[in-house]
Design an enzyme around this catalytic site. Structure first.
Site, PDB file in Angstrom:
ATOM      1  CG  HIS A 106      -0.181  -0.132   2.513  1.00  0.00           C
ATOM      2  ND1 HIS A 106       0.438  -1.292   2.912  1.00  0.00           N
ATOM      3  CD2 HIS A 106       0.074   0.783   3.480  1.00  0.00           C
ATOM      4  CE1 HIS A 106       1.014  -1.087   4.097  1.00  0.00           C
ATOM      5  NE2 HIS A 106       0.816   0.165   4.455  1.00  0.00           N
TER       6      HIS A 106
ATOM      7  CB  THR B  23      13.019  -3.274   0.388  1.00  0.00           C
ATOM      8  OG1 THR B  23      11.585  -3.249   0.256  1.00  0.00           O
ATOM      9  CG2 THR B  23      13.511  -4.670   0.073  1.00  0.00           C
TER      10      THR B  23
ATOM     11  CE1 TYR C 102      17.077   9.267   8.081  1.00  0.00           C
ATOM     12  CE2 TYR C 102      18.886  10.309   9.241  1.00  0.00           C
ATOM     13  CZ  TYR C 102      17.623   9.767   9.257  1.00  0.00           C
ATOM     14  OH  TYR C 102      16.909   9.719  10.433  1.00  0.00           O
TER      15      TYR C 102
ATOM     16  NE  ARG D 115      14.284  17.816   4.131  1.00  0.00           N
ATOM     17  CZ  ARG D 115      14.365  18.947   4.770  1.00  0.00           C
ATOM     18  NH1 ARG D 115      15.361  19.747   4.568  1.00  0.00           N
ATOM     19  NH2 ARG D 115      13.472  19.279   5.655  1.00  0.00           N
TER      20      ARG D 115
ATOM     21  CB  CYS E 277      13.715   3.278  10.420  1.00  0.00           C
ATOM     22  SG  CYS E 277      12.583   3.351  11.793  1.00  0.00           S
TER      23      CYS E 277
ATOM     24  CB  SER F 118      26.371  12.162   6.831  1.00  0.00           C
ATOM     25  OG  SER F 118      26.105  13.535   6.817  1.00  0.00           O
TER      26      SER F 118
END
Length: 179
Positions: free
Chosen positions: A93, A103, A116, A130, A147, A153
């Site tokens: 969804h 993933t 990130y 971002r 997560c 960084s």
DNA sequence: GTCCCGTCCTGTC
DNA sequence: GACAGGACGGGAC
């Protein structure tokens, strides 16, 4: 649009859920037809976990032993035992970019952290750090999709949208480093 | 350390 | 389709 897609997904996949106690508080799991839909991380009370977990879910049904092996792994994880959560997830969804980010995030090994921008590079978009942050903010399955292992960084933690915020993120990372 | 701008995806109108 | 906002990065000061 997204909300509509999510609602129709939920209508087509009646959900089951469970709440159980861990060393860090109450943990909630909700699963639909195709896999794990949502988790709720270390809430102070059973009621809070239930509220967070069930918001917007269609006709959820409580099932005490839902995904019992996973429950046991999560309980062990919070007691300091390394764990790999290989449960199938229902991410259909979500927008494709968000699915890619989540993933890729699952591939980060236990106890490791990446930035990130490194995660952005993993999905072939090195400049989209971002946007990766945005995608992680929508992670419906914290802990199972780690997560919390994604930091800025410059080494600072960055944000964490799950229950407990950045304090929980720090605690999770400390826990994994000690294992 | 802080500011500012670039990047890029998502949600809203 | 346009626009604003955001869990960021990196260069300039």
């Amino acid at each position: 649009m997204l909300l509509l897609r999510y609602k129709s997904f939920l209508m087509a996949n009646p959900t089951k859920y469970t709440i159980f106690k861990t060393k860090w508080g109450y943990f909630g799991l909700a699963a639909g037809g195709k896999g794990l839909l949502r988790t709720c991380l270390s809430c102070p009370t059973c009621k809070t976990a239930e509220c967070h977990l069930l918001a917007g879910l269609h006709n959820p049904r409580f099932e005490k032993n839902l995904l019992k092996p996973l429950q046991d792994k999560i309980i062990a994880y919070f007691e300091g035992h390394p764990a790999k959560f290989a449960t199938p997830l229902a991410l259909n969804h979500l927008p494709p970019f968000t699915q890619n980010v989540l993933t890729a995030c699952r591939k980060i090994p236990f106890g490791k952290t990446i930035s990130y921008s490194q995660l952005a590079a993993m999905i072939g978009k090195p400049l989209a750090s971002r946007a990766v942050g945005n995608a992680l903010a929508k992670n419906p399955i914290p802990l199972i999709i780690p997560c919390h292992r994604v930091i800025r960084s410059d080494g600072s933690l960055g944000q964490f949208s799950a229950c407990g915020g950045t304090k929980t993120k720090k605690k999770l990372l400390d826990l994994e480093r000690k294992c």
